[in-house]
Design an enzyme around this catalytic site. Structure first.
Site, short mmCIF file in Angstrom:
data_model
loop_
_atom_site.label_atom_id
_atom_site.label_comp_id
_atom_site.label_asym_id
_atom_site.label_seq_id
_atom_site.Cartn_x
_atom_site.Cartn_y
_atom_site.Cartn_z
N GLN A 98 11.05 39.99 4.93
CA GLN A 98 12.42 40.43 5.24
C GLN A 98 13.41 39.29 4.94
O GLN A 98 13.31 38.19 5.48
CB GLN A 98 12.55 40.85 6.70
CG GLN A 98 13.85 41.66 6.91
CD GLN A 98 14.19 41.93 8.36
OE1 GLN A 98 14.09 41.05 9.18
NE2 GLN A 98 14.62 43.14 8.64
N ALA A 176 20.53 45.15 8.86
CA ALA A 176 20.55 45.75 10.19
C ALA A 176 20.95 44.72 11.25
O ALA A 176 21.21 43.55 10.96
CB ALA A 176 19.18 46.32 10.51
N TYR A 179 23.74 41.49 11.65
CA TYR A 179 23.77 40.22 10.91
C TYR A 179 24.71 40.35 9.71
O TYR A 179 25.48 41.31 9.61
CB TYR A 179 22.34 39.80 10.55
CG TYR A 179 21.55 39.43 11.79
CD1 TYR A 179 21.93 38.33 12.56
CD2 TYR A 179 20.46 40.18 12.22
CE1 TYR A 179 21.25 38.00 13.72
CE2 TYR A 179 19.77 39.85 13.38
CZ TYR A 179 20.16 38.75 14.13
OH TYR A 179 19.49 38.41 15.27
N GLY A 296 10.51 52.42 19.55
CA GLY A 296 9.94 53.07 20.72
C GLY A 296 8.94 54.18 20.40
O GLY A 296 8.71 55.04 21.26
N GLY A 317 6.94 47.50 16.54
CA GLY A 317 7.25 46.10 16.79
C GLY A 317 6.37 45.53 17.88
O GLY A 317 5.28 45.02 17.62
#
Ligand code: PHB
Length: 359
Positions: A98, A176, A179, A296, A317
């Protein structure tokens, strides 16, 4: 009908399943902002993921916003990442990096010669960052001049080239979590005039310039992107997220990217039904390519989401932090390990490489 455990090809990258390790900041980089041996072991342990998205990595010294995050600007960093990609590939896994620029979410103590962070604006964020002194408020940024943007885009292009040289299967553009790229996208932060401010078209220009530069350098089939239309992390939402991100995705679609990765709702938040409405399915229809969702998801929702075709890939995550063999546990319906939340940022092996796997 596809299941979570079926292979899939996304762009040029062939995955053995649709379970993705989301990018996760862990602040374990060693001297020189390099991934060290512990980081090699951490990713090796999780290589049964269909795809690992390695943690957000600054594209230049000015892109850094937190202590001990591993970069992708120097030759030494490229060499250090080679050990990570080799370990994951040896286990049959796939891994992309990333690419990160934090923009105004930084502190002068983290930047070259104590420089001010750079952003679309000179307004300070109401946010804290992790430094040698612990969590402290971010510094007031300096607004980038338009004539500095080509240099910034060049930093992204070079970082993507470095990632491929380091053995990554591709890159994910971090657009996202409020940033730098999102600081340009959103009218809640971007107060510029000129080619990179004002209209949606202008606010999306930096992102699309970056996408053009990176896909031109390494190919669209090795380039993914992450968006978070409703996240408020360090900035308010755009005044019209549906229009903004609708335009962005419509512009991204023709590139033929490896995937689009969307954080649904508030990053790291729960899947609350009372969250403000956002039509993610409209973005999916507009994009047409491989669709990755995050936030989630549990086993049932992940299986159902892939089986119904609402998404092609599910990124996990925290479950991947606590449970290195997450793919096997999901397959067998086995319980996951408990997350040690106090070990997320910084430190050593504890809460990083010492989570157990099934016998
Ligand atoms: C964090 O360090 O908390 C962090 C980093 C990158 C993200 C989100 C959060 O995208």
């Amino acid at each position: 009908m596809s299941t979570l455990f079926d292979p899939i090809k996304i762009g040029d990258i062939a995955l053995s399943n649709r379970i993705v390790m989301a990018p996760l900041t862990r602040n374990r980089a060693v001297e020189g902002n390099k991934p060290g041996p512990l980081t090699v072991e951490y990713y090796r342990q999780r290589a049964t993921a269909g795809l690992i998205i390695a943690e957000a990595s600054p594209i230049s010294p000015m892109a850094q916003g937190y202590l001990d995050t591993p970069g992708i600007w120097s030759a030494e960093q490229v060499d250090a990442w080679k050990a990570v990609t080799a370990a994951v590939h040896a286990e049959g896994g796939k891994i992309v990096l990333q690419l990160w620029h934090v923009g105004r979410i930084s502190h002068t103590s983290l930047l070259p010669d104590g420089a001010a962070p750079v952003s679309s604006t000179d307004r300070v964020a109401e946010a804290a960052t992790f430094t040698k002194e612990g969590f402290i408020p971010v510094s007031k940024p300096r607004a980038l001049r338009d004539d500095e943007i080509p240099g910034l885009i060049e930093d992204y292009r070079r970082a993507a080239r470095n990632a491929i040289e380091a053995g990554f299967d591709g890159v994910e553009i971090h657009a996202a979590n409020t940033y730098l790229i999102e600081q340009f996208l959103r009218d809640s932060v971007n107060d510029r005039s000129g080619p990179y401010g004002g209209s949606i078209e202008n606010r999306a220009r930096l992102l699309l310039d970056v996408v053009r530069a990176i896909t031109g350098e390494i190919g669209a089939g090795r380039t993914g992107i992450r968006l978070s239309p409703m996240t408020t992390f360090t900035a308010p939402r755009d005044s019209n997220p549906q229009a903004l991100y609708g335009y962005v995705v419509e512009q991204l679609a023709p590139f033929g990217l490896a995937y689009l990765h969307v954080i649904e709702g508030e990053t790291g938040g729960t899947r609350t039904p009372d969250a403000p409405a956002f039509d993610y399915a409209a973005l999916h229809r507009a994009f047409k390519g491989p669709w990755m969702v995050n936030n989630g998801y549990d086993r049932d929702l992940a299986m159902q989401t892939v089986a119904s075709g609402q998404a092609d890939l599910i990124a996990f995550g925290r479950p991947f932090i606590s449970t290195p063999d997450l793919v096997r546990r999901l397959k067998e319906g086995a319980a996951l390990n408990e997350l040690r939340a106090d070990k997320l940022y910084g430190g050593g092996a504890e809460g990083y490489t010492d989570y157990s796997t099934l016998a």
